[in-house]
Design a protein around this motif. Sequence first.
Motif, PDB file in Angstrom:
ATOM      1  N   ALA A   1       2.136   4.577   8.407  1.00 35.23           N
ATOM      2  CA  ALA A   1       1.565   3.266   8.709  1.00 35.23           C
ATOM      3  C   ALA A   1       2.251   2.615   9.904  1.00 35.23           C
ATOM      4  O   ALA A   1       1.634   1.831  10.635  1.00 35.23           O
ATOM      5  CB  ALA A   1       1.668   2.351   7.494  1.00 35.23           C
ATOM      6  N   GLY A   2       3.539   2.927  10.110  1.00 31.94           N
ATOM      7  CA  GLY A   2       4.270   2.294  11.197  1.00 31.94           C
ATOM      8  C   GLY A   2       4.617   0.850  10.919  1.00 31.94           C
ATOM      9  O   GLY A   2       5.011   0.115  11.827  1.00 31.94           O
TER      10      GLY A   2
ATOM     11  N   VAL B   1      -5.703   1.503   9.128  1.00 32.84           N
ATOM     12  CA  VAL B   1      -5.878   0.212   9.804  1.00 32.84           C
ATOM     13  C   VAL B   1      -4.538  -0.266  10.346  1.00 32.84           C
ATOM     14  O   VAL B   1      -4.450  -0.784  11.469  1.00 32.84           O
ATOM     15  CB  VAL B   1      -6.493  -0.826   8.839  1.00 32.84           C
ATOM     16  CG1 VAL B   1      -6.387  -2.231   9.430  1.00 32.84           C
ATOM     17  CG2 VAL B   1      -7.955  -0.499   8.562  1.00 32.84           C
ATOM     18  N   ALA B   2      -3.478  -0.113   9.563  1.00 30.00           N
ATOM     19  CA  ALA B   2      -2.148  -0.490  10.037  1.00 30.00           C
ATOM     20  C   ALA B   2      -1.768   0.310  11.280  1.00 30.00           C
ATOM     21  O   ALA B   2      -1.224  -0.236  12.249  1.00 30.00           O
ATOM     22  CB  ALA B   2      -1.118  -0.271   8.930  1.00 30.00           C
ATOM     23  N   ARG B   3      -2.053   1.600  11.253  1.00 29.49           N
ATOM     24  CA  ARG B   3      -1.678   2.461  12.364  1.00 29.49           C
ATOM     25  C   ARG B   3      -2.489   2.166  13.628  1.00 29.49           C
ATOM     26  O   ARG B   3      -1.930   2.071  14.727  1.00 29.49           O
ATOM     27  CB  ARG B   3      -1.870   3.927  11.942  1.00 29.49           C
ATOM     28  CG  ARG B   3      -1.832   4.943  13.074  1.00 29.49           C
ATOM     29  CD  ARG B   3      -0.508   4.951  13.807  1.00 29.49           C
ATOM     30  NE  ARG B   3       0.586   5.386  12.972  1.00 29.49           N
ATOM     31  CZ  ARG B   3       1.843   5.497  13.382  1.00 29.49           C
ATOM     32  NH1 ARG B   3       2.158   5.172  14.626  1.00 29.49           N
ATOM     33  NH2 ARG B   3       2.788   5.882  12.564  1.00 29.49           N
ATOM     34  N   PHE B   4      -3.810   1.974  13.489  1.00 22.34           N
ATOM     35  CA  PHE B   4      -4.681   1.891  14.670  1.00 22.34           C
ATOM     36  C   PHE B   4      -5.059   0.462  15.059  1.00 22.34           C
ATOM     37  O   PHE B   4      -5.409   0.220  16.220  1.00 22.34           O
ATOM     38  CB  PHE B   4      -5.962   2.701  14.441  1.00 22.34           C
ATOM     39  CG  PHE B   4      -5.735   4.175  14.393  1.00 22.34           C
ATOM     40  CD1 PHE B   4      -5.489   4.898  15.553  1.00 22.34           C
ATOM     41  CD2 PHE B   4      -5.746   4.854  13.189  1.00 22.34           C
ATOM     42  CE1 PHE B   4      -5.271   6.266  15.511  1.00 22.34           C
ATOM     43  CE2 PHE B   4      -5.543   6.229  13.137  1.00 22.34           C
ATOM     44  CZ  PHE B   4      -5.289   6.938  14.298  1.00 22.34           C
ATOM     45  N   ALA B   5      -5.029  -0.481  14.112  1.00 20.16           N
ATOM     46  CA  ALA B   5      -5.466  -1.847  14.427  1.00 20.16           C
ATOM     47  C   ALA B   5      -4.330  -2.860  14.365  1.00 20.16           C
ATOM     48  O   ALA B   5      -4.489  -3.984  14.842  1.00 20.16           O
ATOM     49  CB  ALA B   5      -6.594  -2.271  13.490  1.00 20.16           C
TER      50      ALA B   5
ATOM     51  N   VAL C   1       0.828  -1.204   0.000  1.00 23.47           N
ATOM     52  CA  VAL C   1       0.000   0.000   0.000  1.00 23.47           C
ATOM     53  C   VAL C   1       0.864   1.255   0.000  1.00 23.47           C
ATOM     54  O   VAL C   1       0.528   2.257  -0.652  1.00 23.47           O
ATOM     55  CB  VAL C   1      -0.988  -0.011   1.181  1.00 23.47           C
ATOM     56  CG1 VAL C   1      -0.303   0.271   2.513  1.00 23.47           C
ATOM     57  CG2 VAL C   1      -2.112   0.994   0.961  1.00 23.47           C
ATOM     58  N   SER C   2       1.998   1.233   0.684  1.00 25.24           N
ATOM     59  CA  SER C   2       2.887   2.396   0.663  1.00 25.24           C
ATOM     60  C   SER C   2       3.420   2.638  -0.747  1.00 25.24           C
ATOM     61  O   SER C   2       3.511   3.782  -1.202  1.00 25.24           O
ATOM     62  CB  SER C   2       4.056   2.190   1.626  1.00 25.24           C
ATOM     63  OG  SER C   2       3.609   2.161   2.964  1.00 25.24           O
TER      64      SER C   2
END
Length: 411
Positions: free
Chosen positions: A113-114, A243-247, A58-59
């Motif tokens: 995204a982390g 989603v990557a960042r928060f979940a 995605v990045s």
Amino acid sequence: MAGSRPAPSPGRRVLGRVRRFVSPERLHLVALGLTGLAALVSVTLPAAERGELAANMVSATVGAALGGLSADTFLLSRPAGWIMSRGRLWIAGILTASLGLTALAAALLTTLAGLGSHLVGIGAGCALTVFNTAASLGLRLKRFWFVYTMRALGGGVLVAGYGLLWLGHRLDGGLWSVLWLGVQIATATVLGVAVLGWARRFGPVPAATAGRPEYRADLLAVGRLHVGVCAQMLTYRLSQVLVARFAGAGALGVFALAVAALEFAQSGAVVRAQRILAERDPEAIGDHGRDVVKSALPIAALAVIGLAALGVLAPDYRDAWIFGLLLLPGTLALSAGKTWSAALLKRAGEQATTAVALVTMSVSVVLYVLLIPWAGALGAAVASSVAYGVYALRTRQRLQRSTHLLVNRMA
């Protein structure tokens, strides 16, 4: 007989028959099918490892969309003779600027995204930018068959590579990401070399005839178009970054699988949109929205069923079918919206499609920010479907108005 053409060789005759049987639409379906198969093979990874792979993808894809200056769509939408009037240096300059901006965008998205590797995100994003630009030039030359063949071959190599890694018990999302990077670089290189070869057959390119007003008009057109494309890509993919960042990686791995499965249903719409963009007569463009929805519905339904079956076999992905079911209405709307958007671009120009994209992005970003931190991937699926519906509705409305204006001008 004098002037008669020599009979084609047996190899050329066989190739001709294959091309008549395997249409560009079928090739594109094969390419998407192989991409879907690659996504299916990737579920052999634990969800968290697949999340790392998805984060890199995605990045790179969003980085290429944001930094690529929409060169692929811009080149497809230019009128006949545009390339000759502008010259090679102008196109090379656009591509060079695109690569720099793509690298920057991919790096920033990876940080946001982390998850994932900056090296993979930047490298694959730049390869995608080269491939998309070369593909648009190939499609302008009506080389649909070759371009889609390259997409299919890339998917086939990726599936084989994933299979070998799985057989070797190398279940590492980072390693699979490096393989994906290598495939993107290889396909971009082959297609780029092919386009350069086609260009040489036309002989020396005459000196550019465009002046400063034409180049300024190009920059304005790129700007108007790119704002809209950026808005569309944020609508499509920002959900996965959040989603990557928060979940976390596990949730992203499952959600991204559902997104990939449903995107397969949009294959007919993608090909139809590209053919519309390549059409030189705006008045010859019809409304294909209903047709693409009819072709997308059974494929989307099968995708959801497949996700449900996969969840039984791989418990890590047991929620994927729920995400797919929530995404299904938006997928159908998006299929129709893509063809309407291509027609709107040809009839009314970049400003009309940009206005629609900005409205859609405004809705989607608000929904993503509200729902994803609270509901994770479920919130992302709901927000995405609503945003896609808004996009299709607004595009259809603008297209109807543009058609009426065209009729009034012709009366």
